[in-house]
Design an enzyme around this catalytic site. Structure first.
Site, PDB file in Angstrom:
ATOM      1  N   ASP A  21       0.874  -1.179   0.000  1.00  0.00           N
ATOM      2  CA  ASP A  21       0.000   0.000   0.000  1.00  0.00           C
ATOM      3  C   ASP A  21       0.911   1.228   0.000  1.00  0.00           C
ATOM      4  OD1 ASP A  21       0.914   0.283   2.598  1.00  0.00           O
ATOM      5  OD2 ASP A  21      -1.064   0.217   3.538  1.00  0.00           O
ATOM      6  N   CYS A  78       3.125  -3.154   4.053  1.00  0.00           N
ATOM      7  CA  CYS A  78       2.275  -2.014   4.444  1.00  0.00           C
ATOM      8  C   CYS A  78       2.993  -1.295   5.583  1.00  0.00           C
ATOM      9  CB  CYS A  78       0.862  -2.469   4.798  1.00  0.00           C
ATOM     10  SG  CYS A  78       0.738  -3.554   6.219  1.00  0.00           S
ATOM     11  N   THR A  80       2.864  -1.457   8.941  1.00  0.00           N
ATOM     12  CA  THR A  80       3.405  -2.380   9.946  1.00  0.00           C
ATOM     13  C   THR A  80       3.671  -3.774   9.388  1.00  0.00           C
ATOM     14  OG1 THR A  80       1.147  -3.003  10.496  1.00  0.00           O
ATOM     15  CG2 THR A  80       2.154  -1.267  11.851  1.00  0.00           C
ATOM     16  N   HIS A 111       9.669 -23.803   9.135  1.00  0.00           N
ATOM     17  CA  HIS A 111       8.637 -24.399   9.984  1.00  0.00           C
ATOM     18  C   HIS A 111       7.231 -24.182   9.463  1.00  0.00           C
ATOM     19  CE1 HIS A 111      11.128 -24.808  13.934  1.00  0.00           C
ATOM     20  NE2 HIS A 111      11.876 -25.001  12.860  1.00  0.00           N
ATOM     21  N   HIS A 145       7.754 -30.780   9.252  1.00  0.00           N
ATOM     22  CA  HIS A 145       6.601 -29.940   9.588  1.00  0.00           C
ATOM     23  C   HIS A 145       5.418 -30.163   8.647  1.00  0.00           C
ATOM     24  CE1 HIS A 145       8.615 -27.675  12.713  1.00  0.00           C
ATOM     25  NE2 HIS A 145       9.688 -27.661  11.936  1.00  0.00           N
TER      26      HIS A 145
HETATM   27  C1  RB5 Z   1      -1.795   2.803   6.582  1.00  0.00           C
HETATM   28  O1  RB5 Z   1      -1.795   4.000   7.276  1.00  0.00           O
HETATM   29  C2  RB5 Z   1      -1.580   1.640   7.540  1.00  0.00           C
HETATM   30  O2  RB5 Z   1      -2.676   1.494   8.376  1.00  0.00           O
HETATM   31  C3  RB5 Z   1      -1.328   0.367   6.774  1.00  0.00           C
HETATM   32  O3  RB5 Z   1      -0.248   0.551   5.936  1.00  0.00           O
HETATM   33  C4  RB5 Z   1      -0.969  -0.850   7.590  1.00  0.00           C
HETATM   34  O4  RB5 Z   1       0.070  -0.584   8.483  1.00  0.00           O
HETATM   35  C5  RB5 Z   1      -2.031  -1.602   8.174  1.00  0.00           C
HETATM   36  O5  RB5 Z   1      -1.808  -2.643   8.793  1.00  0.00           O
END
Ligand code: RB5
Length: 153
Positions: A21, A78, A80, A111, A145
């Protein structure tokens, strides 16, 4: 390079599907260049800028391409890595692993037989992300596994 595909060692180029994203866009571009320099073929499913967009759209595209067996692995990024991993893992047959260290990436392949690597565009440095990618691509599933993987469906 050699890689193991369905139990068989092959020598042709490994093909990787990439998606992100807006929050993963810059790291995706870096990883795309890194993979290409290493001789991998990378197909970029977008996004194409840092304009806000929805991570499930890209997770679905990359996961679909993996399930059609057009690509050996996927990499989804993305902010996180959490949203991408949730979205990808809702699709049967996908084993997406969110990895913050090389060790996690090794274990995700050995695994968990992960077929998609999820990364954080906001919490990983480029150098560390590339090391995680290397660890993921160079590790092989361990047969001991298999029964657990089969239970995942
Ligand atoms: C975008 O702001 C953020 O929410 C997205 O990239 C992601 O981290 C969601 O898990």
């Amino acid at each position: 390079m050699f890689f193991k595909d369905k139990g068989v060692y092959r020598q042709n180029r490994m093909v990787i599907a990439l998606g992100s994203d807006h929050a993963g866009f810059y790291l995706k571009e870096k990883i795309k260049a890194y993979l290409s320099n290493k001789g991998f073929e990378a197909k970029d499913f977008g996004t194409d800028s840092d304009k806000p967009c929805d991570y499930p759209d890209y997770a679905k595209q990359v996961a679909g391409a993996i399930l059609k067996e057009k690509y050996h692995f996927g990499i989804l990024i993305c902010g996180t890595g959490i949203g991408m991993s949730i979205a990808a893992n809702r699709i049967p047959g996908i084993r997406a692993a969110l990895c913050y260290t090389e060790e996690f990436a090794h274990l995700a392949r050995k695994h968990n037989w992960a077929n998609i690597l999820c990364l954080s565009g906001r919490f990983l440095k480029e150098k560390d992300a590339c090391k995680i990618v290397d660890a993921f691509l160079s590790s092989q599933p361990e047969d001991r596994h298999r029964m657990r993987i089969e239970k995942l469906g």
